[in-house]
Design a protein around this motif. Structure first.
Motif, short mmCIF file in Angstrom:
data_model
loop_
_atom_site.label_atom_id
_atom_site.label_comp_id
_atom_site.label_asym_id
_atom_site.label_seq_id
_atom_site.Cartn_x
_atom_site.Cartn_y
_atom_site.Cartn_z
N THR A 111 -4.25 -17.86 -3.71
CA THR A 111 -4.85 -18.66 -2.63
C THR A 111 -4.25 -20.07 -2.61
O THR A 111 -4.55 -20.87 -1.73
N GLY A 112 -3.43 -20.40 -3.60
CA GLY A 112 -2.88 -21.75 -3.71
C GLY A 112 -1.56 -21.90 -2.97
O GLY A 112 -1.08 -20.97 -2.30
N ALA A 113 -0.96 -23.08 -3.13
CA ALA A 113 0.24 -23.41 -2.36
C ALA A 113 1.41 -22.47 -2.70
O ALA A 113 1.98 -21.82 -1.82
N LEU A 114 1.75 -22.38 -3.98
CA LEU A 114 2.90 -21.56 -4.36
C LEU A 114 2.60 -20.07 -4.20
O LEU A 114 3.42 -19.32 -3.66
N SER A 142 -8.02 -14.28 -7.14
CA SER A 142 -8.73 -15.57 -7.13
C SER A 142 -9.89 -15.49 -8.12
O SER A 142 -10.37 -14.41 -8.44
N ARG A 143 -10.34 -16.70 -8.55
CA ARG A 143 -11.52 -16.70 -9.41
C ARG A 143 -12.72 -16.15 -8.64
O ARG A 143 -13.66 -15.64 -9.23
N LYS A 197 -13.54 -14.90 -1.91
CA LYS A 197 -12.54 -15.82 -1.35
C LYS A 197 -11.19 -15.10 -1.24
O LYS A 197 -10.48 -15.21 -0.23
N THR A 207 0.42 -18.10 -10.76
CA THR A 207 0.63 -19.35 -10.02
C THR A 207 -0.65 -20.18 -10.02
O THR A 207 -1.23 -20.44 -8.96
N VAL A 208 -1.11 -20.55 -11.19
CA VAL A 208 -2.32 -21.39 -11.27
C VAL A 208 -1.94 -22.73 -11.92
O VAL A 208 -0.94 -22.82 -12.62
N PRO A 209 -2.74 -23.77 -11.67
CA PRO A 209 -2.45 -25.06 -12.31
C PRO A 209 -2.53 -24.93 -13.83
O PRO A 209 -3.27 -24.07 -14.35
N ALA A 263 -5.72 -24.53 -15.69
CA ALA A 263 -6.42 -23.24 -15.67
C ALA A 263 -5.63 -22.16 -16.40
O ALA A 263 -6.04 -20.99 -16.42
N ALA A 301 5.13 -18.99 -13.24
CA ALA A 301 5.70 -20.13 -12.50
C ALA A 301 5.05 -21.43 -12.95
O ALA A 301 5.31 -22.49 -12.38
N VAL A 329 3.91 -24.87 -14.39
CA VAL A 329 4.53 -26.08 -14.91
C VAL A 329 3.43 -26.84 -15.66
O VAL A 329 2.36 -27.08 -15.10
N LEU A 370 10.80 -19.90 -10.82
CA LEU A 370 10.29 -20.55 -9.60
C LEU A 370 9.82 -21.99 -9.76
O LEU A 370 9.42 -22.62 -8.77
N ILE A 396 11.31 -24.52 -7.27
CA ILE A 396 11.29 -24.25 -5.82
C ILE A 396 9.97 -24.74 -5.25
O ILE A 396 8.90 -24.26 -5.62
N ALA A 434 6.77 -25.20 -2.98
CA ALA A 434 5.99 -24.21 -2.23
C ALA A 434 6.24 -24.31 -0.73
O ALA A 434 6.32 -23.31 -0.04
#
Ligand SMILES: NC(=O)c1ccc[n+]([C@@H]2O[C@H](COP(=O)([O-])OP(=O)(O)OC[C@H]3O[C@@H](n4cnc5c(N)ncnc54)[C@H](OP(=O)(O)O)[C@@H]3O)[C@@H](O)[C@H]2O)c1
Length: 480
Positions: free
Chosen positions: A10-13, A32-33, A37, A77-79, A82, A102, A104, A140, A143, A145
């Motif tokens: 659900t996020g940007a990337l 998603s958590r 959603k 692809t989570v922050p 998390a 992916a 960072v 990735l 790159i 998003a």
């Protein structure tokens, strides 16, 4: 078709990646958590893309563990905040699979500073958390998003790190399908470089007011043949609409500085119309009094007598006059329709007007060249171009009507061909060739792109030559 679970989809990337994967015909499960959603996101996503999706593509949503269980390959692809918690939730579901990480390890607010974790990098933490049954491949990070979401071509490379060569190649194949060039950069521990690079790119974006900076690997494969000649033709963006008295050299210089400064040997090709406009060569037809000759020619050509008066004033002779056609020898020697006079791009504010060629186009080209050379400290050539018809061919092409800094002809007589035969008659109209090439990007109609830079053209430099040599001398005219 492969099924991909996107944990954080659900996020940007994640959403950008989901879009590309679905568009390539894959099945995508958004994780998603919040399962509700995820389902709503997937439904909206599928509806939005419906018309464009290949038949095989499917988009669905689920909670983290269910999503991870549903896909053959899992993308994380989570922050970073998390990261550990998410890994714990999907651990069992991804056993035996490839996990593309992916992540960072950014630690807000200092996202512009490299802060790798004690383990070395986030990808190694992922591998440790998921255990040996999972093949982790890092990719990735470099790159943006937004770039991925655009759907267009991506002028940046992906650095792929992983310990399992087969898994790395599977990920690289998937990236290639999405239009991304990638490099296997070594073991998973080397993901540290790509993860660290994100903070470097954030710094570059900030300092240089860039958007979506990326990295690109240069170099050539060993043993590859020497590259053949190539040409770059670029329209110059960001130029204003020009009017009488505007400083063309300053405007083009500013636009080049903001886009890409010129290099030695570049040819700047400028559409005649803007040169004529800044030199105030527009004439209101209401101010023109046609004489008898103009009136007679106008009747024969079925054209406005005022336009014919201007054509006569701009030419040394009318060569053909037929209904709808006036071919004239311009006072500077060019043979062309209407002596180059044009009304198609003239502002109609004050009534109908016609735009004449610059009074001395070679002088205009020279002044522009000297100004740009002085500003950028490089040797350039300048061509002023117009779209002209050809006598025995249909369709207009860009022609050089003025030039400075180059010999308009490239005389290759005396050189040998591939078989050693000496060329007897090969003289190339290089100024016209460059003008024609530039006209592929110079906007004729509403594009508003009147200037192009041609890089890589081979020509003979000449500081004093104008376009004159390109005109066939009258005594060589085969159809007098
Ligand atoms: N954005 C980029 O351009 C880019 C490029 C390369 C790499 N990356 C890396 O890729 C990862 C995802 O980046 P992103 O920009 O896509 O992130 P994002 O949009 O901020 O978040 C992605 C998703 O992660 C989920 N999430 C789970 N726990 C979270 C938490 N504690 N706080 C916030 N969101 C949480 C959210 O989904 P739910 O709420 O649905 O669970 C969210 O939609 C990051 O590690 C980032 O460094 C990003």
């Amino acid at each position: 078709m492969t099924s991909y679970s996107i944990i954080g989809g659900t996020g940007a990337l994640g959403a950008a990646l989901a879009r590309r994967l679905a568009s390539a015909g894959h099945q995508v499960i958004i994780g998603s958590r919040d399962p509700a959603k995820a389902a709503a996101f997937a439904a909206a996503f599928a509806a939005e893309l419906a018309a464009d999706l290949p038949a095989a593509a499917r988009v669905s949503g689920a909670g983290l563990a269910d999503a991870a269980a549903a896909g053959e390959v899992c993308v994380l692809t989570v922050p970073y905040a998390a990261h550990a918690d998410t890994l714990a939730q999907v651990r069992d579901a991804v056993q035996g699979k490839i996990v593309i990480d992916a992540t960072v390890p950014l630690k807000p607010p200092k996202v512009g500073t490299v802060q790798l974790p004690a383990a070395g990098c986030a990808a190694l933490e992922t591998a440790a958390a998921l255990g040996e049954g999972v093949r982790v491949v890092s990719a990735l990070q470099t790159i943006g998003a937004e770039k991925l979401a655009s759907g267009g071509p991506i002028d940046a490379d992906v650095l792929v790190a992983g310990d399992d060569a087969e898994a790395v190649e599977a990920v690289r194949t998937m990236l290639a399908e999405l239009g991304l060039r990638s490099w296997h950069v070594g073991p998973l521990a080397n993901a540290a470089a790509a993860e660290a690079m994100t903070s470097v790119l954030i710094q570059i974006n900030r300092r240089y007011k860039m958007e979506q900076a990326g990295v690109k690997i240069t170099g050539r494969p060993k043993g590859a043949p020497k590259p053949g000649p190539s040409l770059q033709i670029r329209a110059v963006p960001g130029l204003p609409l020009f009017g009488p008295g505007d400083d063309l050299a300053l405007a083009i210089g500013d636009a080049l500085a903001a886009d890409e400064p010129p290099r030695d040997g570049d040819v700047v090709v400028v559409a005649q119309k803007v040169v004529s406009k800044v030199e105030d060569r527009a004439v209101l037809l209401a101010t023109v009094t046609p004489g008898d000759e103009a009136a007679a020619a106008a009747a024969k050509a079925a054209k406005d007598p005022a336009v014919l008066e201007l054509i006569l004033a701009e030419s040394s002779e009318l060569m053909r006059v037929k209904p709808g056609v006036v071919i004239a020898r311009h006072r500077l020697g060019h043979v062309l329709a209407n002596a180059g006079i044009d009304a198609s791009n003239v502002s109609p504010d004050q009534g109908e007007a016609a735009l004449l060629w610059p009074a001395d186009p070679d002088a205009s080209a020279r002044a522009l060249r000297l100004a740009l050379e002085a500003r950028f400290g490089v040797s350039l050539a300048v061509i002023i171009s117009d779209s002209l018809g050809r006598a025995w061919r249909m369709g207009t092409t860009g022609h050089a009507i003025a030039s400075s800094g180059l010999k308009p002809l490239r005389d290759r007589r005396g050189e040998s061909d591939l078989f050693g035969r000496v060329l007897q008659a090969t003289v190339i109209g290089v100024a016209d060739e460059i003008a024609a090439a530039a006209s592929l990007v110079i906007g004729e109609a509403a594009e508003g792109l009147p200037v192009a830079v041609v890089r890589g053209a081979v020509y003979d430099r000449d500081e004093s030559a104008g376009i004159g040599d390109i005109l066939r001398p009258r005594h060589e005219d085969l159809f007098p």
